[in-house]
Scaffold this active site. Sequence first.
Site, PDB file in Angstrom:
ATOM      1  N   CYS A 114       0.853  -1.000   0.205  1.00 10.94           N
ATOM      2  CA  CYS A 114       0.071   0.136  -0.154  1.00 10.94           C
ATOM      3  C   CYS A 114       0.931   1.306   0.128  1.00 10.94           C
ATOM      4  CB  CYS A 114      -0.879   0.093   1.215  1.00 10.94           C
ATOM      5  SG  CYS A 114      -0.045  -0.189   2.776  1.00 10.94           S
ATOM      6  N   HIS A 122      -2.443   0.601   6.868  1.00 10.69           N
ATOM      7  CA  HIS A 122      -2.896   0.417   5.223  1.00 10.69           C
ATOM      8  C   HIS A 122      -2.384   2.318   5.088  1.00 10.69           C
ATOM      9  CE1 HIS A 122      -4.353  -0.156   1.427  1.00 10.69           C
ATOM     10  NE2 HIS A 122      -5.614   0.596   1.600  1.00 10.69           N
ATOM     11  N   ASP A 132      -7.861   4.939  -3.430  1.00  3.97           N
ATOM     12  CA  ASP A 132      -6.910   3.983  -2.806  1.00  3.97           C
ATOM     13  C   ASP A 132      -6.187   3.124  -4.175  1.00  3.97           C
ATOM     14  OD1 ASP A 132      -5.641   1.961  -1.594  1.00  3.97           O
ATOM     15  OD2 ASP A 132      -7.158   1.289  -0.148  1.00  3.97           O
TER      16      ASP A 132
END
Lengths: 322, 674
Positions: B414, B458, B474
């Site tokens: 991430c 994250h 995202d």
Amino acid sequence: MQLRTWANSQYRAWMQRRNPPVRGTLSLTGRRIYILPTSAGLVFALMVFIILLSAMNYSNSMAFGVGFLLGAMGLVAMHHTHRNLLGLDVTGLGAEPVFAGDTLRFRVRLGNPGRKTRHGLELDTNEGTRDKCDLPAGASKVVFLPCPTLRRGAFSAPRFHLACRFPLGLFRAWSPIKLEMSALVYPQPADDAPAIPATRGDQGHRASDQSGGQEDFHGLRDYRQGDPWRHISWQALAREQGLTTKLFAEPLDERRWLDWESLAPRSAETRLSILCRWILDCESRHLVYGLRLPDKTIAPASGAAHRERCLQALALFPREEA
Amino acid sequence: MRVNSAMLHYRKVDQVLIGLALVILPQVQHLPVWITALVILCGIWRAVSLRRGWRNPRRWALTLVAIVCGLGIFLTYGQLNSQDAGTALLVTMVALKLMELRGRRDALLLVFLGYFLVVTNFLHSQELPMVLWLTPATVWLTMVLLDVARDDAPLPWRYRLRTTALLMLQALPLMLVLFLLFPRLPGPLWGVPSPDDAATTGLSDSMSPGSISGISQSNEVAFRVTFDESAPRQQQMYWRGPVFREFDGQTWRYGDEALREGSISRQPEGLQPLGPAISYRVTLEPSNQHWLMALDMPASIERRNVRYLDGQALATEPVEERERYDAASYPAYRLQIELPEELRQQALHLPNSGNARARALARQWAEEYASTDEVIAAAMRLFNEQPFYYTLEAAVLGDEPVDEFLFDTREGFCEHYASAFAYLMRAAGIPARIVTGYLGTEHNPIGNYHIVRQSNAHAWTEVWQEGMGWVRHDPTAAVAPERIEQGINTALDGGGAAAGEGLMNLRRLMIRLELGRDAINALWDAWVLAYGPERQVEVLERLGLRDANWRSMATTMGVLMVVLLALHYAWIGWQARTLSPDAPSRHYRLFCRRLERIGLTRKPHEGPVDFAARAAAQRPDLAAQIRHITDLYVALRYAGCKDESAALHTLQQAVRNFRPPRKAGEQAHPATAS
């Protein structure tokens, strides 16, 4: 310092008022039992305090838990310590007489009429001597209260503490107890006593022998070892009747008088010591002896009971006022 | 030299040693090896030397060793007042005290130190396994105390166990009252030394993608959540953490310190809800950070001293203990439709040079596409269509991490995607920033709550769009959508279908067990460990103590303590006065008491028969009764009867009916001599 002495004496007087001497059996009630933390208990309290402080500082629930548990356990233990004495029966059983300088051992019977074992009971005296015992339910036990003695006379049992620290040793419960019991302390037997006075037969009667044997002849019996030569019947021996001893209606005066007056000009206590030594020596040699004190005369006899009677008289002889 | 009389019985010493071992063992991991070795050696030496009758070491030698150990601890920890250094000192003290152990006092002190060590254990962990270990240890220490406190021979262990259990059970109600009502103070009394090992957290206050090759997959719990109503879907559960504004080519950071302070506000700024709020309760594990975790976008948090910065909720002081708060969030929202110029500049800022290839690509997009949406879509397409891989074992990147990631390695997690995405946006002239936090939860059906672990950490991006404010994008979703939808484990093992059926079942069982354990832990945490000032007021209110303040709590506590102690004492005293079950004596005692009342007192040494003779002689009118009772008693007590229970019953009846009048000749109750 004076204040302290005064406070001490006041405290002692108060204790005596609160706990008067007890005759017979004393049953420990809550009123008679005192309790205070021991030094270990104080350290324990300090520890709990520090644990709680750190629990607060770190906001640590389990540290709080441990602190509270230990604190609560301390309080509960205090009740148990107190309970450990509650309801006990204490009975004074007296003590065997001793000679001055020896240690009197008062016997005290502890009875546990309760349902629970009482642990670690201690008999504390001022001398710091201790006798410890556990007492199962329904049981009783005799413990000793040792008292060193210095002077002759009647010795009454001192105030002592029945104490315990069970279960955790954090508290000490005690009950000051004064039992009405006493024991005799005989004078200390003198080490360097003069020789035991001789019998009248040894001294004065030799003269009467010479003056013609006024004792009434009573009969003959076989000679036994130890019979005086003077009583051997030489006539009988001559008649070849063997070695016989003459018996007289009144036995020869073999009585010794242990006489207070004969020991002048020694001091009273010295005289008593010497008399005591004489009594012991006479008794061990199975002699017949009488005791003559200024205020009392004990007729000659022998045996354990007689000895006790004489020693008692010595022990209770009025003390000279200084 | 044989064991002298002042020396403690070696069996008692052994027990002390075992107790200390029990409480030192769990903290061995926090101790330097040499202290562990020292305490083990001292323990063994103590046990052996008692049996062999060796002498204790001389005092000066011990003092020397103590000084050396103190120095050693100072060198190991660099200080003496930290928690771990304190524990080390305490353990060293125990070791040295063992060397000079002699009598009761030393042993008592060791047991007390043992209690202290129980507490230091709890300072490290208060979880249930520790509690389960230390409870028997505490019982053992108390059993040892019971024996050490007495000078006589050791008591049988069964008896000690029973007495200890009794003491503890009787202490329990008092402890509960104290625990519930003792006024809890907020905050530390003195400076809490910061823990020697900082808590491992998946989040940090900066982000440097590519600086390390992987992230730790810690299973540790970050926080737990209970939703008031139904939980949102997994892919919506973005838990907002630190927001990074500044990028220096390598590392993302909060931003200029002064500006940060200036933009902290008491209320979430520029937040417009677009739908209903979700309410939930968070139990946050200590992180030693200011961050308060809340669902995107937090609207309110019921807690003292909450501040907001870029939508992130912050506590004014670091979270050093587990805490619980109620929170509300709007899953649909608009944030900061008006972007101040200063912030806009910050959200567009990039270093002057470096990562040239990425910059060129972004410029190209900016020229090519008219709208912001199109540029974003282009970036997402890049991640989706080019061979990018999602992996936690990413390659280490060099001086130009964005370029290297986008064009060379193309593998990462991430952080890499978020960083590259934000960089591209800024280079294309679109304000963007990094948001870190946690994604998703693990539902625990046993306690009906959600667990968020450190491995849920994250990072994503927020892009400022005209008319919409900050919008979440995202990029990881473009590469590994299953990471977003199902969670990190699924994303990593790619389904895990290869495992056999049985293995799967076993795994499911393990998971269930684990969830059960966590549910119990959560309850424990919520009701026992988190019992602080707030919780106390809440619980007391439920128990009926309204508006509890420290004064009312202290008063209630005092009253309850006094009542409980009085009850306990009454119970204890009653027990003491209960006579032993020796029934004949009991009846006989009553008989004697009745005779005493009329002036006939049994002398301490008078046997029953003698006493009966004397009593009968003094009161001929009672002679028959007295003789009868005495005979029965003597037979029961000393002779042994054929039918004991019948004889006992007769005795009981006889004594019950024995009511002697004060003066002879008065009407006496007839004795029933059956």
